[in-house]
Design a protein around this motif. Structure first.
Motif, PDB file in Angstrom:
ATOM      1  N   THR A  79     -52.405   7.570  39.520  1.00  0.00           N
ATOM      2  CA  THR A  79     -52.201   8.956  39.921  1.00  0.00           C
ATOM      3  C   THR A  79     -52.441   9.864  38.719  1.00  0.00           C
ATOM      4  OG1 THR A  79     -50.507   8.286  41.509  1.00  0.00           O
ATOM      5  CG2 THR A  79     -50.562  10.603  40.878  1.00  0.00           C
ATOM      6  N   VAL A  80     -53.332  10.844  38.876  1.00  0.00           N
ATOM      7  CA  VAL A  80     -53.648  11.737  37.758  1.00  0.00           C
ATOM      8  C   VAL A  80     -53.240  13.181  38.042  1.00  0.00           C
ATOM      9  CG1 VAL A  80     -55.507  10.293  36.849  1.00  0.00           C
ATOM     10  CG2 VAL A  80     -56.016  12.011  38.614  1.00  0.00           C
ATOM     11  N   TRP A  81     -52.751  13.456  39.250  1.00  0.00           N
ATOM     12  CA  TRP A  81     -52.297  14.799  39.622  1.00  0.00           C
ATOM     13  C   TRP A  81     -51.450  14.670  40.875  1.00  0.00           C
ATOM     14  CZ3 TRP A  81     -52.996  17.742  44.065  1.00  0.00           C
ATOM     15  CH2 TRP A  81     -52.734  19.126  43.972  1.00  0.00           C
ATOM     16  N   SER A  82     -50.432  15.490  41.007  1.00  0.00           N
ATOM     17  CA  SER A  82     -49.621  15.471  42.220  1.00  0.00           C
ATOM     18  C   SER A  82     -49.001  16.842  42.449  1.00  0.00           C
ATOM     19  CB  SER A  82     -48.531  14.391  42.146  1.00  0.00           C
ATOM     20  OG  SER A  82     -47.670  14.593  41.035  1.00  0.00           O
ATOM     21  N   TYR A  83     -48.666  17.112  43.707  1.00  0.00           N
ATOM     22  CA  TYR A  83     -48.077  18.399  44.079  1.00  0.00           C
ATOM     23  C   TYR A  83     -47.055  18.153  45.184  1.00  0.00           C
ATOM     24  CZ  TYR A  83     -47.574  23.251  45.489  1.00  0.00           C
ATOM     25  OH  TYR A  83     -47.047  24.480  45.786  1.00  0.00           O
ATOM     26  N   PRO A  84     -45.868  18.782  45.097  1.00  0.00           N
ATOM     27  CA  PRO A  84     -44.780  18.463  46.032  1.00  0.00           C
ATOM     28  C   PRO A  84     -44.897  19.155  47.382  1.00  0.00           C
ATOM     29  CG  PRO A  84     -44.031  20.119  44.490  1.00  0.00           C
ATOM     30  CD  PRO A  84     -45.425  19.744  44.065  1.00  0.00           C
ATOM     31  N   PRO A 131     -69.429  15.447  47.142  1.00  0.00           N
ATOM     32  CA  PRO A 131     -70.129  14.828  46.008  1.00  0.00           C
ATOM     33  C   PRO A 131     -69.993  15.611  44.701  1.00  0.00           C
ATOM     34  CG  PRO A 131     -71.696  15.982  47.392  1.00  0.00           C
ATOM     35  CD  PRO A 131     -70.359  16.085  48.083  1.00  0.00           C
ATOM     36  N   VAL A 132     -68.773  15.632  44.156  1.00  0.00           N
ATOM     37  CA  VAL A 132     -68.509  16.322  42.893  1.00  0.00           C
ATOM     38  C   VAL A 132     -67.566  15.473  42.050  1.00  0.00           C
ATOM     39  CG1 VAL A 132     -68.823  18.644  43.818  1.00  0.00           C
ATOM     40  CG2 VAL A 132     -66.555  17.590  43.884  1.00  0.00           C
ATOM     41  N   GLU A 133     -67.567  15.729  40.752  1.00  0.00           N
ATOM     42  CA  GLU A 133     -66.560  15.159  39.868  1.00  0.00           C
ATOM     43  C   GLU A 133     -65.572  16.259  39.507  1.00  0.00           C
ATOM     44  OE1 GLU A 133     -67.362  12.700  36.629  1.00  0.00           O
ATOM     45  OE2 GLU A 133     -68.880  11.488  37.644  1.00  0.00           O
ATOM     46  N   ILE A 134     -64.297  15.934  39.563  1.00  0.00           N
ATOM     47  CA  ILE A 134     -63.245  16.915  39.319  1.00  0.00           C
ATOM     48  C   ILE A 134     -62.387  16.439  38.162  1.00  0.00           C
ATOM     49  CG2 ILE A 134     -61.171  17.995  40.276  1.00  0.00           C
ATOM     50  CD1 ILE A 134     -62.470  17.828  43.018  1.00  0.00           C
ATOM     51  N   LYS A 135     -62.186  17.306  37.188  1.00  0.00           N
ATOM     52  CA  LYS A 135     -61.289  16.995  36.083  1.00  0.00           C
ATOM     53  C   LYS A 135     -59.862  17.354  36.491  1.00  0.00           C
ATOM     54  CE  LYS A 135     -64.808  17.876  32.542  1.00  0.00           C
ATOM     55  NZ  LYS A 135     -65.176  18.708  31.360  1.00  0.00           N
ATOM     56  N   PRO A 136     -58.926  16.411  36.411  1.00  0.00           N
ATOM     57  CA  PRO A 136     -57.556  16.697  36.859  1.00  0.00           C
ATOM     58  C   PRO A 136     -56.928  17.901  36.174  1.00  0.00           C
ATOM     59  CG  PRO A 136     -57.857  14.350  36.506  1.00  0.00           C
ATOM     60  CD  PRO A 136     -59.092  15.011  35.996  1.00  0.00           C
ATOM     61  N   GLU A 137     -57.298  18.148  34.900  1.00  0.00           N
ATOM     62  CA  GLU A 137     -56.708  19.284  34.187  1.00  0.00           C
ATOM     63  C   GLU A 137     -57.178  20.624  34.753  1.00  0.00           C
ATOM     64  OE1 GLU A 137     -60.146  17.728  31.559  1.00  0.00           O
ATOM     65  OE2 GLU A 137     -58.564  16.922  32.849  1.00  0.00           O
ATOM     66  N   GLN A 138     -58.225  20.607  35.585  1.00  0.00           N
ATOM     67  CA  GLN A 138     -58.709  21.840  36.187  1.00  0.00           C
ATOM     68  C   GLN A 138     -58.094  22.122  37.555  1.00  0.00           C
ATOM     69  OE1 GLN A 138     -62.995  21.114  35.917  1.00  0.00           O
ATOM     70  NE2 GLN A 138     -63.120  22.493  34.170  1.00  0.00           N
ATOM     71  N   LEU A 139     -57.253  21.226  38.053  1.00  0.00           N
ATOM     72  CA  LEU A 139     -56.559  21.438  39.322  1.00  0.00           C
ATOM     73  C   LEU A 139     -55.359  22.356  39.077  1.00  0.00           C
ATOM     74  CD1 LEU A 139     -56.823  17.886  40.845  1.00  0.00           C
ATOM     75  CD2 LEU A 139     -57.215  19.978  42.142  1.00  0.00           C
ATOM     76  N   LEU A 140     -55.582  23.647  39.269  1.00  0.00           N
ATOM     77  CA  LEU A 140     -54.572  24.655  38.950  1.00  0.00           C
ATOM     78  C   LEU A 140     -54.325  25.551  40.163  1.00  0.00           C
ATOM     79  CD1 LEU A 140     -55.954  25.684  35.436  1.00  0.00           C
ATOM     80  CD2 LEU A 140     -54.081  24.089  35.924  1.00  0.00           C
ATOM     81  N   PRO A 141     -53.090  26.022  40.356  1.00  0.00           N
ATOM     82  CA  PRO A 141     -52.781  26.850  41.523  1.00  0.00           C
ATOM     83  C   PRO A 141     -53.577  28.140  41.545  1.00  0.00           C
ATOM     84  CG  PRO A 141     -50.973  26.885  39.941  1.00  0.00           C
ATOM     85  CD  PRO A 141     -51.922  25.828  39.487  1.00  0.00           C
ATOM     86  N   ARG A 142     -54.097  28.483  42.723  1.00  0.00           N
ATOM     87  CA  ARG A 142     -54.883  29.717  42.873  1.00  0.00           C
ATOM     88  C   ARG A 142     -54.096  30.781  43.637  1.00  0.00           C
ATOM     89  NH1 ARG A 142     -60.047  31.408  42.202  1.00  0.00           N
ATOM     90  NH2 ARG A 142     -60.587  33.248  43.410  1.00  0.00           N
ATOM     91  N   TRP A 143     -53.697  30.457  44.896  1.00  0.00           N
ATOM     92  CA  TRP A 143     -52.866  31.368  45.672  1.00  0.00           C
ATOM     93  C   TRP A 143     -52.144  30.588  46.763  1.00  0.00           C
ATOM     94  CZ3 TRP A 143     -54.459  30.903  50.625  1.00  0.00           C
ATOM     95  CH2 TRP A 143     -55.823  30.742  50.902  1.00  0.00           C
ATOM     96  N   LYS A 144     -51.149  31.232  47.346  1.00  0.00           N
ATOM     97  CA  LYS A 144     -50.352  30.624  48.407  1.00  0.00           C
ATOM     98  C   LYS A 144     -50.071  31.676  49.466  1.00  0.00           C
ATOM     99  CE  LYS A 144     -46.029  28.032  49.115  1.00  0.00           C
ATOM    100  NZ  LYS A 144     -44.825  27.470  48.440  1.00  0.00           N
ATOM    101  N   MET A 145     -50.109  31.253  50.739  1.00  0.00           N
ATOM    102  CA  MET A 145     -49.837  32.172  51.839  1.00  0.00           C
ATOM    103  C   MET A 145     -49.077  31.430  52.921  1.00  0.00           C
ATOM    104  SD  MET A 145     -53.598  32.408  53.689  1.00  0.00           S
ATOM    105  CE  MET A 145     -52.934  33.108  55.197  1.00  0.00           C
ATOM    106  N   GLY A 146     -48.629  32.170  53.933  1.00  0.00           N
ATOM    107  CA  GLY A 146     -47.922  31.555  55.045  1.00  0.00           C
ATOM    108  C   GLY A 146     -48.796  30.612  55.831  1.00  0.00           C
TER     109      GLY A 146
END
Length: 545
Positions: free
Chosen positions: A513-518, A194-209
Motif C-alpha cells: 500500500t503506497v497511499w490510502s484515504y479514510p 494507461p498512465v503512471e501515477i506517483k503516490p506523492e502526487q495524490l493530493l486532495p483537490r476538492w470535496k462536495m456533497g
C-alpha cells in the motif's frame, strides 16, 4: 620617467618577443634537459569528502488512520559501503517505522523501503527522517558516512478528520488517455487507465456533497460518474448534472421529475453526446449535447423496472442498453433505433462492447452483432442457474478473451447458487477456466492480468489471463474491513481498491500500500488527472499529477 600607455605596450611586446627567442633573465632560463628550475609546483588535488546523495527527494504521503503506507528512498554513496549496508530509520514524531529494506542497484545506488507506523494518530507531520547507515545488524560498525536525513510530509486522516482544504491547480489533460466514458471507464469495462501515477502526487483537490442521496437498492450505480473534456456527468435524485472537473461547479442540469414514473440511471458519454435512461414503463433513453445539455433526442425503450436496469454503454456511433422482457437495445448517435435483440430479462446487467459485438452475461454469454442485433454465438457457464440481477458487466481482455462472475449470485433461480470468476474463450464459445470464490464486483484488467476483489477468502487477487493462476494477492489491513464497495481501478503502476472503510493504492511491483484515504466509494480516474471517490455522503476529488 613616466611611460605612456603606448610606450608600455611596446616594451611589453618586446619582452614577449625576447622570451619567444629564448632570452630573458637568468632566473627564467631552462637547463639543457628542458626542465624548469624555477616557480612553485601546483598543490596535489584534494580528495572529495565521502558523501551519500539523496536521489529521490523528499517524501509526501496521505494515509488513512490505521492504514500505513510504504514508500521508497533512493540513495547513492560516493564510497563502497563496508560489510552489508544496514539502515534503520527514526524521526522525532515517531511517524516512520524503524525497519528499512535495502536493495542494491547495479549503478552503486540503493533503494531503501520504509513505511509509516500503524498507530499514528491523525495529524499533519513534517520533519526529517534520520537514516542510520551501518555495516552490520547490531550497528557496531558505522559506515563512512554514518547517517543522513530525508525530509518528509505525511498527513494521517481519520474518518472524522476535517477536510484538509482545496487545492485547485490548473488542469492539463493527458493527451494519450481516453475519457472515463462508461461504467468502469470504457466500453470494455476494464477499469484501466494507461498512465503512471506517483503516490506523492495524490493530493486532495476538492470535496462536495453526494451526487445522489438515494437510499434504494440501486443507488450505488445511479451515482456512478463519467467524464469528458473537463466535465463530469452523474445522475441522481431524478436529475442529470454536468459539473466542471476543476471545482465541481454545475455547468448544466436536466430534471426528469415531471415524467410519469421518474427515475434516472447512470449516464455514458461518447463523441459529444451524453446518454441516459430515465423513467419506467417505458423508459426513455435521452441523448444530451455534452457541452450545453440540449436534448438531441428521446428514444423509448421497453422496461418493467427502469431504475437501475438501464446502464447505457456508449461508443462513438451508438449506445447500448438492456431493456426488459428480453431486449438489448442498440440506439444510434442520432437517436434512431438500430435493433432490439432477444435476450433474457436481467436487471443491473451491463453489456460490454467492442468494434464488432456486444456481450451480455446472465449465466449464458451471448455475443451479439452490434450493428444488426443478430446473435453471433452463445456459451453457458455450466451452473444451470438463471440470474435476474447481475450488478456488473463482462470485461474484455485480450482478443477472444472475456471475464465475468455471477455478481448477483444471491438472486438466482435453479442450479447451483455459487459464485465463480470465469474466463470465456469467445471464439470457441466455452469456459476456459473458472475460480471458485465470492466475486461480487466487476474485475479490472490490464496487460494480461485480472484484478478481482474476493470475499472468500477476503482479498484482492491478481490472476493470469491465460490460466487464472494466482500471481499475487493483497489483504486490507484493518479489522473492520469486511467487504468491497467498488470495482477496482488499475493504471500502469497502481491498483486502486475500496473496502467498506477506506480506499487504497497498491503498487503493482511491490504489492504494498503506497497511499490510502479514510473513505469508501465508487472510483473513477479521468483524463483531466483527477481520481474520484464517491459514496452516499460525499464526492471527493484528488489530483494525481
Amino acid at each position: 620617467m613616466e611611460l605612456t600607455l603606448l610606450g608600455r605596450t611596446a616594451i611589453g611586446l618586446a619582452c614577449l618577443a625576447l622570451t619567444a627567442c629564448g632570452g630573458g633573465s637568468d632566473g627564467g632560463s631552462t637547463g639543457s634537459n628542458g626542465g624548469s628550475t624555477g616557480g612553485t609546483p601546483p598543490p596535489p588535488p584534494v580528495a572529495a569528502a565521502p558523501e551519500v546523495k539523496l536521489l529521490s527527494g523528499g517524501v509526501t504521503r496521505y494515509a488513512a488512520q490505521s492504514a500505513p503506507v510504504a514508500f521508497d528512498v533512493q540513495i547513492k554513496p560516493s564510497f563502497t559501503p563496508a560489510g552489508t549496508l544496514v539502515v534503520t530509520a527514526s524521526d522525532k514524531a515517531g511517524v516512520i517505522g524503524q525497519q528499512v529494506g535495502v536493495t542494491a542497484g547495479t549503478d552503486g545506488s540503493y533503494v531503501l523501503s520504509l513505511a509509516t507506523v500503524t498507530d499514528t494518530p491523525p495529524g499533519h507531520y513534517t520533519g526529517d527522517i534520520t537514516l542510520k547507515l551501518c555495516a552490520d545488524q547490531a550497528c557496531a560498525t558505522p559506515q563512512t558516512v554514518p547517517s543522513m536525513t530525508v525530509p518528509y510530509d505525511v498527513t494521517v486522516l481519520g474518518s472524522g478528520t476535517a477536510w484538509p482544504g482545496d487545492h485547485l491547480t490548473a488542469l492539463t489533460p493527458w493527451t494519450d488517455v481516453p475519457d472515463w466514458s462508461n461504467f468502469q471507464g470504457n466500453a470494455a469495462h476494464t477499469g484501466y487507465v494507461p498512465v503512471e501515477i506517483k503516490p506523492e502526487q495524490l493530493l486532495p483537490r476538492w470535496k462536495m456533497g453526494a451526487l445522489s442521496q438515494a437510499s434504494n437498492y440501486y443507488s450505488a450505480y445511479t451515482a456512478t460518474l463519467v467524464a469528458a473534456d473537463g466535465i463530469f456527468y452523474a445522475a441522481g435524485n431524478n436529475q442529470l448534472k454536468a459539473r466542471k472537473e476543476y471545482d465541481g461547479s454545475t455547468v448544466w442540469s436536466y430534471d426528469v421529475s415531471t415524467m410519469a414514473s421518474p427515475s434516472v440511471n447512470p449516464p455514458a458519454v461518447a463523441n459529444g453526446i451524453v446518454y441516459m435512461g430515465a423513467g419506467q414503463q417505458p423508459t426513455t433513453v435521452f441523448g444530451f449535447d455534452a457541452a450545453s445539455g440540449a436534448v438531441r433526442f428521446r428514444a423509448p425503450v421497453g422496461s418493467q423496472w427502469g431504475f437501475g436496469s438501464m446502464t447505457a454503454v456508449a461508443v462513438d456511433d451508438a449506445a447500448y442498453t438492456n431493456g426488459t422482457y428480453g431486449g438489448l437495445y442498440g440506439i444510434s448517435a442520432a437517436g434512431e433505433p438500430m435493433f432490439v435483440a432477444n435476450v433474457s430479462q436481467n436487471a443491473l446487467s451491463i453489456p460490454a462492447v467492442d468494434a464488432s459485438a456486444a456481450y451480455l452475461f446472465d449465466g449464458t454469454l451471448q455475443v451479439i452483432d452490434r450493428k444488426t442485433g443478430k446473435l453471433l454465438s452463445s456459451a453457458r457457464d455450466g451452473s444451470n442457474a438463471y440470474t435476474f440481477q447481475m450488478g456488473g458487466a463482462p470485461v474484455l481482455g485480450a482478443p477472444g478473451s472475456l471475464f465475468v462472475a455471477r455478481y448477483g449470485n444471491a438472486s438466482t433461480y435453479g442450479g447451483t447458487n455459487g459464485n465463480e470468476l470465469l474466463r470465456f474463450n469467445i471464439a470457441k464459445s466455452y469456459v476456459d477456466w473458472r475460480i471458485p470464490g465470492n466475486y461480487s464486483l466487476t474485475p479490472a484488467y490490464a496487460a494480461g492480468v485480472v484484478y478481482a476483489p474476493n470475499t472468500n477468502p477476503y482479498r484482492v487477487e491478481a490472476r493470469g489471463e491465460t490460466d487464472g493462476a494466482l500471481q499475487w494477492s493483497w489483504t486490507p489491513p484493518q479489522a473492520a474491513e469486511v467487504s468491497w464497495v467498488a470495482e477496482p481501478l488499475v493504471t500502469k503502476n497502481l491498483l486502486f481498491v475500496s473496502t467498506n472503510v477506506a480506499t487504497y493504492a497498491i503498487d503493482l511491483r511491490s504489492h504494498k500500500t503506497v497511499w490510502s484515504y479514510p473513505a469508501a466509494g465508487k472510483l473513477a480516474l479521468t483524463r483531466s488527472g483527477i481520481l474520484y471517490i464517491q459514496n452516499a455522503d460525499a464526492l471527493v476529488a484528488f489530483n494525481v499529477k
